[in-house]
Scaffold this active site. Structure first.
Site, short mmCIF file in Angstrom:
data_model
loop_
_atom_site.label_atom_id
_atom_site.label_comp_id
_atom_site.label_asym_id
_atom_site.label_seq_id
_atom_site.Cartn_x
_atom_site.Cartn_y
_atom_site.Cartn_z
N ARG A 161 -3.56 5.77 1.50
CA ARG A 161 -3.08 5.72 0.11
C ARG A 161 -4.19 6.11 -0.87
O ARG A 161 -3.92 6.62 -1.94
CB ARG A 161 -2.51 4.33 -0.19
CG ARG A 161 -3.50 3.20 -0.06
CD ARG A 161 -2.83 1.84 -0.03
NE ARG A 161 -2.21 1.54 1.27
CZ ARG A 161 -1.53 0.43 1.54
NH1 ARG A 161 -1.37 -0.49 0.62
NH2 ARG A 161 -1.01 0.23 2.74
N LYS B 109 -10.18 -1.45 13.15
CA LYS B 109 -8.96 -1.73 13.92
C LYS B 109 -9.34 -2.35 15.27
O LYS B 109 -10.35 -1.96 15.84
CB LYS B 109 -8.21 -0.42 14.19
CG LYS B 109 -7.44 0.13 13.02
CD LYS B 109 -6.63 1.35 13.43
CE LYS B 109 -5.98 2.00 12.22
NZ LYS B 109 -4.90 1.22 11.62
N1 BES Z 1 -2.80 4.91 9.78
C1 BES Z 1 -2.45 3.57 9.57
C2 BES Z 1 -0.95 3.30 9.70
C3 BES Z 1 -0.34 3.52 11.06
C4 BES Z 1 -0.10 2.45 11.91
C5 BES Z 1 0.09 4.77 11.46
C6 BES Z 1 0.51 2.65 13.14
C7 BES Z 1 0.67 4.97 12.69
C8 BES Z 1 0.89 3.92 13.53
C9 BES Z 1 -2.86 3.13 8.17
O1 BES Z 1 -3.98 3.75 7.64
C10 BES Z 1 -3.15 1.67 8.24
O2 BES Z 1 -4.01 1.29 8.97
N2 BES Z 1 -2.41 0.86 7.49
C11 BES Z 1 -2.57 -0.53 7.48
C12 BES Z 1 -2.38 -1.03 6.07
C13 BES Z 1 -2.77 -2.46 5.86
C14 BES Z 1 -4.27 -2.63 6.02
C15 BES Z 1 -2.34 -2.87 4.48
C16 BES Z 1 -1.51 -1.14 8.40
O3 BES Z 1 -0.40 -0.59 8.47
O4 BES Z 1 -1.81 -2.11 9.06
ZN ZN Z 2 -5.80 2.81 8.21
#
Ligand code: BES
Ligand code: ZN
Ligand code: ZN
Length: 492
Positions: A333, A259
């Protein structure tokens, strides 16, 4: 904070301070006393506005109406936090009730307990909680007759539910260097022990022996090993059986699909789903609800390192489904896939299976920060969760599945990809990914709740402070209560 129901007029109750709600700007109501002061400071009682008349020991909060009982919850929270800087030890308040007395009283007491919450674990100077006693008078806004027994019950339930929400908030807010998977499992154990809830904590070896390879892959690069928790609450009399599954990422760095720095902060809150379930079971047990509840928590950390799982890896989940990893940041997931399989294989004859997860940023984009997204195939179940949202004050909305979005999870090399080929509808495609791990006979028993928005907000809103809100706790308790009420009526 103690609550006492007092069957006396407000004027006959001795307290350091009185809280008064100005309903719909009605400054002529008998509860309102400081009209000349209001004129001087131009206070009109607008929604959410506060006027503290400290010298008289009175605090006013404006609310739009008392029919929407969440207004009462939010105003109560605001009043309590406005008083936190003073040394008043006791307060008195009337009742703001008309038709549904129980709901209104519960909202008020929940608001007081939720508004009194402060997360000060890491502050040298601790928050003061000066208010020790809240006297709730049966004197009420609309002069209706109060059912004292049911009022007492509403107060007791509210205290349990709000304290459980605060427990969840504490766990979510705890920093990731302290709240490791082992520690979060310990928080669950502490809650379980206190409530005589059965708990089993499984470690890495168990996951290996049971082919939970998707969960293992996510946790592999962390020095903090994963934990799988199974809690079981069995009441003496059971009317329903419900399984709750929670995402418990104690930290989500994104893994090798790292991230960006400004998206990584707050990812300690990626354990909010699992933390909510700890709070829910705490409340269910303390309320003695006649429902068997299983809580399955998938707890681990998504980190980087030489042995990290990689984009391009293919993982074999517990049910044999092969998953092509295209983004290691879509890790929740993967953990949930194995946990959902574990739940369905190990728990028999349940009525519902609900998962809670901070699953996608896309859900926050779709609904805003304050609303959880509900997904699933069973429209009645989704409708009931929406109703529970309304009654509990948690904001929820449904997001619809469709077969076109489902196709976007196709992989050229495996049964399914862990991300969609298009970025549109990301909350729904994440839900559809989970759907592949729900067996045919359980399709209608399942709902997925994406709490990525409201679980952790970096400002105070409604009855919530900066940080963790405890999203999912009040909603689920309300849903369970309504479920039990229906079962009760069916029997009649
Ligand atoms: N934990 C994150 C989602 C999230 C984002 C929670 C903001 C709380 C606040 C999750 O694991 C994630 O990173 N999801 C990605 C999925 C993508 C790579 C398909 C996302 O939402 O960008
Ligand atoms: Zn994530
Ligand atoms: Zn995550």
């Amino acid at each position: 904070m103690n609550f006492e129901l007092v069957d006396k007029k407000l004027s006959s109750i001795n307290a350091d301070c009185e809280i008064i709600f100005v309903v719909n700007k009605n400054l002529d109501h008998k509860f309102v006393k400081d009209s000349s002061y209001f004129k001087r400071v131009n206070y009109e009682g607008a929604e959410d506005s506060i006027c503290s008349v400290i010298s008289e020991g009175r605090v006013y909060v404006g609310i739009a109406d008392i029919q929407n009982t969440d207004n009462i919850r939010v105003a109560s929270a605001k009043a309590i936090s406005a008083l936190s800087g003073y040394s008043f030890e006791s307060i008195k308040v009337g009742m703001y009730i008309d038709e549904c007395q129980k709901r209104a009283i519960r909202s008020m007491v929940e608001g007081f307990v939720l508004g009194d919450y402060a997360f000060d674990k890491y502050k040298s100077e601790k928050a003061k909680h000066p208010i020790k006693t809240v006297y709730i008078s049966t004197e009420n806004y609309t002069d209706v007759k109060v059912d004292k027994d049911s009022a007492k019950k509403a107060i007791d339930s509210a205290i349990i539910i709000a304290n459980a929400t605060n427990l969840t908030r504490d766990i979510v807010n705890t920093m990731p260097n302290e709240a490791t998977p082992k520690k979060v499992a310990k928080y669950a154990k502490k809650m379980a022990k206190e409530n005589k809830v059965d708990i089993k904590i499984y470690d890495k070896e168990y996951l290996e022996e049971n082919n939970m390879n998707a969960f293992l892959a996510v946790s592999r690069a962390s020095i903090n090993e994963p934990k799988l928790v199974h809690m079981t609450y069995i009441p003496t009399k059971t009317k329903a059986k419900v399984v709750l599954v929670g995402k418990g990422l104690t930290y989500d760095s994104g893994g090798l699909s790292l991230k960006p720095a400004n998206f990584m902060t707050t990812m300690k809150a990626d354990k909010s789903g699992a933390s909510a379930i700890i709070g829910i079971i705490d409340a269910v047990a303390k309320l003695g609800l006649e429902v068997e509840v299983h809580g399955i928590l998938g707890i681990c950390e998504n980190m980087i390192g030489g042995n990290a799982y990689k984009p391009d890896d293919v993982l074999v989940a517990k049910n044999g489904v092969t998953i092509e990893v295209q983004n290691t940041d879509a890790e929740g997931r993967l953990v949930l896939a194995d946990c959902l399989c574990f739940a369905q294989e190990n728990i028999q004859d349940f009525d519902y299976i609900i998962d809670f997860a901070t699953l996608t940023g896309a859900c926050v984009v779709a609904l805003g920060e304050y609303t959880s997204g509900i997904m699933g195939h069973n429209c009645t179940l989704k409708h009931k969760l929406l109703r529970a949202g309304e009654a509990s004050g948690e904001l929820v909305a449904t997001l619809p599945f469709n077969k076109y979005l489902s196709k976007q999870l196709k992989s050229e090399v495996a049964d399914i990809s862990n991300v969609s080929s298009s970025r549109y509808g990301g909350a729904i495609t994440a839900g559809l990914f989970l759907d592949k791990f729900i067996t045919k006979e359980n399709k209608d028993k399942w709902a997925h709740i994406d709490i990525a928005g409201p679980a952790y907000v970096e400002k105070s809103w409604g009855c919530n402070p900066f940080g963790a809100s405890g999203a999912g706790v009040r909603l689920t308790i309300k849903w369970l209560e309504q479920l039990l009420k229906v079962k009760e009526e069916e029997k009649k």
